[in-house]
Design a protein around this motif. Structure first.
Motif, PDB file in Angstrom:
ATOM      1  N   UNK A 217      10.174  -0.761   2.557  1.00 30.55           N
ATOM      2  CA  UNK A 217      10.787   0.278   1.961  1.00 30.55           C
ATOM      3  C   UNK A 217       9.737   1.427   1.305  1.00 30.55           C
ATOM      4  N   UNK A 218      10.035   2.584   1.206  1.00 33.53           N
ATOM      5  CA  UNK A 218       9.158   3.517   0.561  1.00 33.53           C
ATOM      6  C   UNK A 218       9.844   4.263  -0.368  1.00 33.53           C
ATOM      7  N   UNK A 219       9.095   4.485  -1.716  1.00 26.66           N
ATOM      8  CA  UNK A 219       9.549   5.177  -2.843  1.00 26.66           C
ATOM      9  C   UNK A 219       8.751   6.147  -3.234  1.00 26.66           C
TER      10      UNK A 219
ATOM     11  N   UNK B 207      13.551  11.610 -10.165  1.00 22.81           N
ATOM     12  CA  UNK B 207      14.258  10.577  -9.694  1.00 22.81           C
ATOM     13  C   UNK B 207      13.351   9.716  -8.759  1.00 22.81           C
ATOM     14  N   UNK B 208      13.599   8.575  -8.402  1.00 25.93           N
ATOM     15  CA  UNK B 208      13.040   7.690  -7.593  1.00 25.93           C
ATOM     16  C   UNK B 208      13.947   7.599  -6.363  1.00 25.93           C
ATOM     17  N   UNK B 209      13.312   8.194  -5.316  1.00 25.14           N
ATOM     18  CA  UNK B 209      13.916   8.238  -4.011  1.00 25.14           C
ATOM     19  C   UNK B 209      13.466   6.968  -2.995  1.00 25.14           C
ATOM     20  N   UNK B 210      14.221   6.222  -2.702  1.00 26.02           N
ATOM     21  CA  UNK B 210      14.056   5.041  -1.755  1.00 26.02           C
ATOM     22  C   UNK B 210      14.449   5.097  -0.441  1.00 26.02           C
ATOM     23  N   UNK B 211      13.705   4.932   0.831  1.00 27.23           N
ATOM     24  CA  UNK B 211      13.886   5.052   2.064  1.00 27.23           C
ATOM     25  C   UNK B 211      13.757   3.738   2.674  1.00 27.23           C
TER      26      UNK B 211
ATOM     27  N   UNK C 243       7.517  14.618   4.443  1.00 27.76           N
ATOM     28  CA  UNK C 243       6.273  14.985   3.891  1.00 27.76           C
ATOM     29  C   UNK C 243       5.780  14.135   2.607  1.00 27.76           C
ATOM     30  N   UNK C 244       6.597  13.281   2.367  1.00 21.00           N
ATOM     31  CA  UNK C 244       6.524  12.273   1.190  1.00 21.00           C
ATOM     32  C   UNK C 244       5.303  11.333   1.341  1.00 21.00           C
ATOM     33  N   UNK C 245       4.545  11.284   0.070  1.00 20.19           N
ATOM     34  CA  UNK C 245       3.717  10.085   0.147  1.00 20.19           C
ATOM     35  C   UNK C 245       4.253   8.858  -0.547  1.00 20.19           C
ATOM     36  N   UNK C 246       4.842   8.024   0.201  1.00 23.12           N
ATOM     37  CA  UNK C 246       5.491   6.717  -0.355  1.00 23.12           C
ATOM     38  C   UNK C 246       4.587   5.820  -0.657  1.00 23.12           C
ATOM     39  N   UNK C 247       5.215   5.295  -1.855  1.00 25.12           N
ATOM     40  CA  UNK C 247       4.555   3.696  -2.287  1.00 25.12           C
ATOM     41  C   UNK C 247       5.547   2.793  -1.413  1.00 25.12           C
TER      42      UNK C 247
ATOM     43  N   UNK D 253       0.844  -1.046   0.081  1.00 15.10           N
ATOM     44  CA  UNK D 253       0.166   0.031   0.000  1.00 15.10           C
ATOM     45  C   UNK D 253       0.691   1.318   0.081  1.00 15.10           C
ATOM     46  N   UNK D 254       0.088   2.276   0.801  1.00 17.18           N
ATOM     47  CA  UNK D 254       1.070   3.617   0.603  1.00 17.18           C
ATOM     48  C   UNK D 254       1.237   3.993   2.012  1.00 17.18           C
ATOM     49  N   UNK D 255       2.290   4.836   2.401  1.00 13.78           N
ATOM     50  CA  UNK D 255       2.477   5.545   3.574  1.00 13.78           C
ATOM     51  C   UNK D 255       2.492   6.933   3.738  1.00 13.78           C
ATOM     52  N   UNK D 256       2.041   7.772   4.618  1.00 16.86           N
ATOM     53  CA  UNK D 256       2.174   9.070   4.587  1.00 16.86           C
ATOM     54  C   UNK D 256       3.383   9.542   5.501  1.00 16.86           C
ATOM     55  N   UNK D 257       4.376   9.892   4.967  1.00  9.32           N
ATOM     56  CA  UNK D 257       5.400  10.421   5.351  1.00  9.32           C
ATOM     57  C   UNK D 257       6.407   9.321   6.002  1.00  9.32           C
ATOM     58  N   UNK D 258       7.421   9.925   6.944  1.00  3.79           N
ATOM     59  CA  UNK D 258       8.119   8.618   7.425  1.00  3.79           C
ATOM     60  C   UNK D 258       7.650   7.921   8.714  1.00  3.79           C
TER      61      UNK D 258
END
Length: 238
Positions: A37-39, A49-53, A164-168, A7-12
């Motif tokens: 991981x979130x992208x 770019x795609x940022x992955x955390x 503030x990122x909306x992660x996939x 799913x998705x995640x709002x922020x860290x």
């Protein structure tokens, strides 16, 4: 990255919550190295770019995966393990590992010296030849690694950018262990004394088998003293 998409995640906060939920689900399986991981997409040098955390233990995503991801492009991966920190840096270009290091003076890859000018620019204590510079001030290696990533991607990683990122979200599966043939310890201390040792897989396996056999062997207790005489059944003077 062969992920399952939960799913998705709002922020860290959302990313951390999903990763913690995954570990709760895994229970006591501490040996499992899968993680969440979130992208998300972020503008940088020459386009998006795609940022992955991800919370993968800090040692970076598996090399074969990154080689594939970088085909036709670039992957820049600074990472840290927290605790007693190990800060690693990897730069891949079109499927090739160009530069990687923990200590900036001990670089590896197909072009280990190409980033020396940038390493010096972000504060790593190096000479113009890429050797350690004892006269230069030390630097926060985590911060310097992120600054180096900024130079190579055009993306400045800030708290607000991550929060503030909306992660996939993606559940990254445990990677198969890489085959190995030997283990090398190569350490040079502050006095310039070098310790170099190499153990082959066969030597380590033989030592492990010997230790296992000794641990499973029966325990035999011996004594050179004569056994004590039990006089409790005899009367006085007997």
């Amino acid at each position: 990255m062969e992920t399952e998409l939960p799913g998705t995640g709002e922020g860290t906060a959302g990313l951390i919550e999903a990763d913690e939920a995954h570990h709760v689900e895994m229970g006591d399986d501490y040996g499992d190295e899968s993680y969440v991981a979130g992208a998300y997409r972020v503008p940088g040098e020459n386009g998006d770019w795609t940022l992955v955390l991800g919370f993968d233990g800090g040692l970076g995503i598996a090399t074969p995966c990154v080689e594939t991801l970088s085909k036709g492009g670039r992957v820049v991966a600074p990472s840290t393990n927290g605790g007693k920190p190990i800060h690693l840096f990897h730069w891949f270009e079109d499927g090739e590992l160009r530069t990687t290091f923990e200590s900036p003076s001990a670089r590896h890859g197909s072009t280990p010296d190409e980033l020396v000018h940038l390493l010096r620019e972000v504060g790593f204590p190096l000479t113009s030849e890429g050797e350690h510079d004892d006269s230069a001030p030390d630097v926060d290696r985590k911060a310097a690694g992120l600054a180096l990533a900024d130079r190579l991607t055009g993306i400045r990683v800030t708290d607000s950018l991550l929060q503030d990122a909306a992660y996939e979200l993606g559940l990254v599966p445990e990677q198969p262990a890489e085959e190995w043939t030997s283990v090398v310890i190569d350490i040079t201390d502050a006095h310039g004394e070098r310790l170099y040792r190499e153990w082959t897989y066969e030597k380590i396996a033989a030592a492990s088998d010997r230790t296992r056999a000794e641990a499973n062997a029966p325990v035999v207790i011996t004594s050179n003293e004569p056994p004590a005489v039990d006089r409790s059944a005899h009367g006085p003077g007997e």
